[in-house]
Design an enzyme around this catalytic site. Structure first.
Site, PDB file in Angstrom:
ATOM      1  N   SER A  14       3.732 -38.317   1.932  1.00 47.61           N
ATOM      2  CA  SER A  14       4.312 -39.458   1.234  1.00 47.61           C
ATOM      3  C   SER A  14       4.742 -39.117  -0.190  1.00 47.61           C
ATOM      4  O   SER A  14       4.057 -38.402  -0.919  1.00 47.61           O
ATOM      5  CB  SER A  14       3.296 -40.602   1.196  1.00 47.61           C
ATOM      6  OG  SER A  14       3.623 -41.540   0.206  1.00 47.61           O
ATOM      7  N   SER A  16       5.135 -41.573  -2.441  1.00 49.09           N
ATOM      8  CA  SER A  16       4.568 -42.585  -3.332  1.00 49.09           C
ATOM      9  C   SER A  16       3.310 -42.116  -4.056  1.00 49.09           C
ATOM     10  O   SER A  16       3.182 -42.301  -5.264  1.00 49.09           O
ATOM     11  CB  SER A  16       4.263 -43.867  -2.546  1.00 49.09           C
ATOM     12  OG  SER A  16       5.453 -44.423  -2.037  1.00 49.09           O
ATOM     13  N   LYS A  63       7.763 -53.171   7.444  1.00 47.04           N
ATOM     14  CA  LYS A  63       8.371 -54.016   6.407  1.00 47.04           C
ATOM     15  C   LYS A  63       8.659 -55.433   6.887  1.00 47.04           C
ATOM     16  O   LYS A  63       8.689 -56.361   6.089  1.00 47.04           O
ATOM     17  CB  LYS A  63       9.640 -53.352   5.863  1.00 47.04           C
ATOM     18  CG  LYS A  63       9.352 -52.078   5.079  1.00 47.04           C
ATOM     19  CD  LYS A  63      10.574 -51.527   4.391  1.00 47.04           C
ATOM     20  CE  LYS A  63      10.221 -50.284   3.588  1.00 47.04           C
ATOM     21  NZ  LYS A  63      11.362 -49.794   2.781  1.00 47.04           N
ATOM     22  N   GLY A 124      21.374 -49.043  12.020  1.00 46.14           N
ATOM     23  CA  GLY A 124      20.001 -49.518  12.151  1.00 46.14           C
ATOM     24  C   GLY A 124      19.887 -50.998  11.848  1.00 46.14           C
ATOM     25  O   GLY A 124      20.640 -51.532  11.028  1.00 46.14           O
ATOM     26  N   GLY A 126      16.625 -52.616  11.303  1.00 44.61           N
ATOM     27  CA  GLY A 126      15.256 -52.920  10.885  1.00 44.61           C
ATOM     28  C   GLY A 126      15.194 -53.625   9.546  1.00 44.61           C
ATOM     29  O   GLY A 126      16.187 -54.188   9.070  1.00 44.61           O
ATOM     30  N   LEU A 202      19.342 -43.254   3.513  1.00 45.61           N
ATOM     31  CA  LEU A 202      18.233 -43.746   2.704  1.00 45.61           C
ATOM     32  C   LEU A 202      16.978 -42.890   2.844  1.00 45.61           C
ATOM     33  O   LEU A 202      15.987 -43.132   2.169  1.00 45.61           O
ATOM     34  CB  LEU A 202      17.930 -45.206   3.065  1.00 45.61           C
ATOM     35  CG  LEU A 202      19.090 -46.174   2.805  1.00 45.61           C
ATOM     36  CD1 LEU A 202      18.647 -47.614   3.040  1.00 45.61           C
ATOM     37  CD2 LEU A 202      19.629 -46.021   1.387  1.00 45.61           C
TER      38      LEU A 202
END
Length: 251
Positions: A14, A16, A63, A124, A126, A202
């Site tokens: 990750s 983050s 999400k 996509g 989503g 993205l």
């Protein structure tokens, strides 16, 4: 000390945690720590029982799904039905969902040449697709969404050749090509890509997916999701601090 974190699947690589660990170290901020919460499904969300957890980021595939586990949404999360940031009130444990991906994608678009009549394809359907759609609507950019399965008002990959010439901005919101599945890519008619196209992926890891490599070879201008990631992370942190200040937990 307050705990922050990231909820998702397969988070070992990750961005983050590395980002926030470095941020807190450079700022000598000892008030916050950042952790990873690998969850195979959101029924395990209740297992995160920590009185010091005051917020977390949410990544794919949760999400949209996280919304059903929250007490309320702010106006942007409500409009997009997508949440990537959650504040947990330490006083009453009330959870509020936010969408800071919006600010990240808006900033990313600032680097593009957006002619008045440009049209976009969103690959996509989503949660991130909802965010991209919201920003494009805000900027009066017409778009169509491409899905793997036939859905109302959406295109499918098999029929893209018939529509492709109308769209010069292509945005990949799918995880195809994301680490560790580096050899995957969206099934679009790459032979129709030219130097008149601008393409956004993205995904940020790798920095150049096969999708971006393939369209770049055809002359398209390319952008990855790294700047969007940085922006949404900073906006998330601003929200957590603002919420803590509002309830008198920090100055």
């Amino acid at each position: 000390m307050y705990k922050l974190g990231l909820i998702g699947r397969s988070l070992e690589h990750s961005f983050s945690k590395k980002y926030f660990d470095k941020k807190f170290a450079e700022e000598k901020n000892n008030l916050f720590t950042y952790h990873l919460f690998n969850l195979q499904d959101l029924t395990r969300l209740q297992n995160i029982d920590d009185s010091t957890l005051i917020g977390f980021n949410v990544t794919s595939p949760y999400k949209k799904k996280i919304i059903h586990h929250l007490d309320e949404l702010d106006i942007l999360a409500e409009k997009t039905q997508s949440v990537n940031t959650v504040f947990v009130n330490p006083k009453n444990k009330k959870t509020t969902g936010y969408n800071t991906d919006i600010f990240g994608f808006e900033k990313l678009l600032n680097h593009l040449s957006l002619e008045q009549d440009i049209k976009a394809l969103i690959l996509g359907s989503g949660g991130v697709s909802n965010t991209v759609s919201y920003v494009l609507n805000k900027k009066n950019i017409k778009y169509r969404i491409v899905s793997r399965q036939q859905k109302k008002n959406m295109l499918i990959y098999e029929n893209l050749v018939d529509y492709f010439d109308d769209f010069k901005l292509i945005i990949n919101t799918t995880p195809l090509g994301q680490y560790p599945h580096l050899n995957n890519y969206p099934n679009i008619p790459y032979h129709l890509i030219s130097d008149t196209h601008q393409c956004i992926d993205l995904i940020y890891n790798p920095t150049k997916t096969i999708f971006l490599k393939k369209v770049e070879k055809k002359g398209a201008k390319i952008f990855n999701g790294y700047e969007m990631l940085i922006t949404q992370a900073e906006e998330s942190f601003l929200i957590w601090k603002k919420c803590l200040k509002k309830i008198g937990c920090i100055n």
